[in-house]
Design an enzyme around this catalytic site. Structure first.
Site, PDB file in Angstrom:
ATOM      1  N   ASP A 175       0.836 -11.882  -0.333  1.00 30.05           N
ATOM      2  CA  ASP A 175       1.479 -11.007  -1.314  1.00 30.05           C
ATOM      3  C   ASP A 175       1.058 -11.360  -2.730  1.00 30.05           C
ATOM      4  OD1 ASP A 175       2.831 -13.444  -1.128  1.00 30.05           O
ATOM      5  OD2 ASP A 175       4.835 -12.559  -1.119  1.00 30.05           O
ATOM      6  N   TYR A 176       1.168 -12.641  -3.058  1.00 28.56           N
ATOM      7  CA  TYR A 176       0.840 -13.121  -4.402  1.00 28.56           C
ATOM      8  C   TYR A 176      -0.646 -12.928  -4.708  1.00 28.56           C
ATOM      9  CZ  TYR A 176       1.200 -16.298  -8.442  1.00 28.56           C
ATOM     10  OH  TYR A 176       1.186 -16.842  -9.697  1.00 28.56           O
ATOM     11  N   SER A 177      -1.495 -13.295  -3.739  1.00 28.05           N
ATOM     12  CA  SER A 177      -2.939 -13.200  -3.933  1.00 28.05           C
ATOM     13  C   SER A 177      -3.388 -11.751  -4.073  1.00 28.05           C
ATOM     14  CB  SER A 177      -3.667 -13.871  -2.764  1.00 28.05           C
ATOM     15  OG  SER A 177      -5.060 -13.935  -2.991  1.00 28.05           O
ATOM     16  N   ALA A 179      -1.730  -9.229  -5.305  1.00 28.17           N
ATOM     17  CA  ALA A 179      -1.364  -8.754  -6.640  1.00 28.17           C
ATOM     18  C   ALA A 179      -2.293  -9.325  -7.704  1.00 28.17           C
ATOM     19  CB  ALA A 179       0.086  -9.118  -6.940  1.00 28.17           C
ATOM     20  N   LYS A 180      -2.620 -10.600  -7.570  1.00 28.84           N
ATOM     21  CA  LYS A 180      -3.470 -11.235  -8.585  1.00 28.84           C
ATOM     22  C   LYS A 180      -4.925 -10.767  -8.484  1.00 28.84           C
ATOM     23  CE  LYS A 180      -0.405 -13.855 -10.674  1.00 28.84           C
ATOM     24  NZ  LYS A 180       0.019 -13.520 -12.048  1.00 28.84           N
TER      25      LYS A 180
END
Length: 272
Positions: A175-177, A179-180
């Site tokens: 999820d975090y990756s 978005a980044k």
């Protein structure tokens, strides 16, 4: 080249003058300003002579930060802002311009932690929250910051906060990756949209950095030491290390840099 580009007259940039206060007199908006890298950036930019609007959801922390800096003679405006709420973002930019008269730069830093789980275990609602904060929040911030800079007609600089998770994938970080990684496309496309308007768009990609988010994940010195050992520079960065990198991209010292994601990761991605 397009016809429009061909007809423009080339002008050699004026020689760059270095000063002790690299942001002297400039109005800078910082989102996610209540803690961690954001709070460090507010302090660093104010110390470099900027008029800073510190924006975040936690108003009590913003007020305390502004009060501390006021005692040091630095002008900081606390502004409540939820980057997932378009009206809140628009109001924060409007308030900054109302108080300071213009907007010269922005550090779009607001973020939330990822779920820390394998992809199929990530709750859909949490995935949406991560994307809404990191990606949509950055989009909304720029959507209202850019017109304020265009109105001023003096150009500007926008810096987004990405991550090493946006340069290389990692387990338990889908999820975090995601978005980044998407922020990189946002940076590069926006940089091309506004280069001729004198607005530069870049990002920093922090590695392991002390923050509330990190401390909630690595709760012991042993855990922090183990994680730090994976970095060529064996350690954990201070939030001010990231604030200084953002400062460089906001200042005229990087005036020839746009569309770039600057890795500030202790060498982690150098061999990837």
């Amino acid at each position: 080249m397009t016809t429009n580009q061909t007809n423009q007259t080339y002008q050699q940039p004026a020689p760059l003058t270095f000063t002790a206060d690299r942001l002297a007199g400039r109005v800078i908006l910082v989102t996610g300003a209540s803690s961690g890298i954001g709070a460090a950036a507010v302090r660093r930019f104010a110390a470099e002579g900027a008029l800073v609007a510190a924006a975040a959801r936690r108003e009590d922390r913003l007020t305390a930060l502004a009060g501390d800096l006021k005692k040091e003679g630095q002008d900081v405006l606390p502004v409540r802002c939820d980057v997932t709420d378009e009206r809140s973002v628009a109001a924060a930019v409007e308030e900054t311009v109302r108080v300071f008269g213009r907007l010269d730069g922005a550090f779009n830093n607001a973020g939330v932690p990822g779920a820390g789980r394998r992809l199929h275990e990530v709750d859909t609602e949490h995935f949406d929250k991560v994307v809404a904060t990191h990606l949509r929040g950055a989009f909304l911030s720029m959507k209202y910051e850019v017109p304020a800079m265009l109105d001023h007609a003096g150009g500007g600089s926008i810096v987004l906060c990405s991550s090493t998770a946006g340069l290389a994938g990692g387990a338990y970080a889908s999820d975090y990756s995601a978005a980044k990684f998407a922020l990189t496309g946002l940076v590069k496309s926006a940089a091309l949209d506004y280069a001729r308007d004198g607005i530069r768009v870049n990002a920093i990609a922090p590695g392991l950095t002390r923050s509330e988010m990190l401390d909630s994940w690595l709760t012991t010195e042993e855990a922090r030491a183990e994680q730090a050992s994976h970095f060529p520079i064996n350690g954990i960065a201070d939030p001010d290390d990231m604030a200084r990198a953002a400062l460089f991209l906001l200042s005229d010292e990087s005036r020839w840099t746009t569309g770039t994601v600057l890795a500030c990761d202790g060498g982690l991605t150098a061999g990837r």
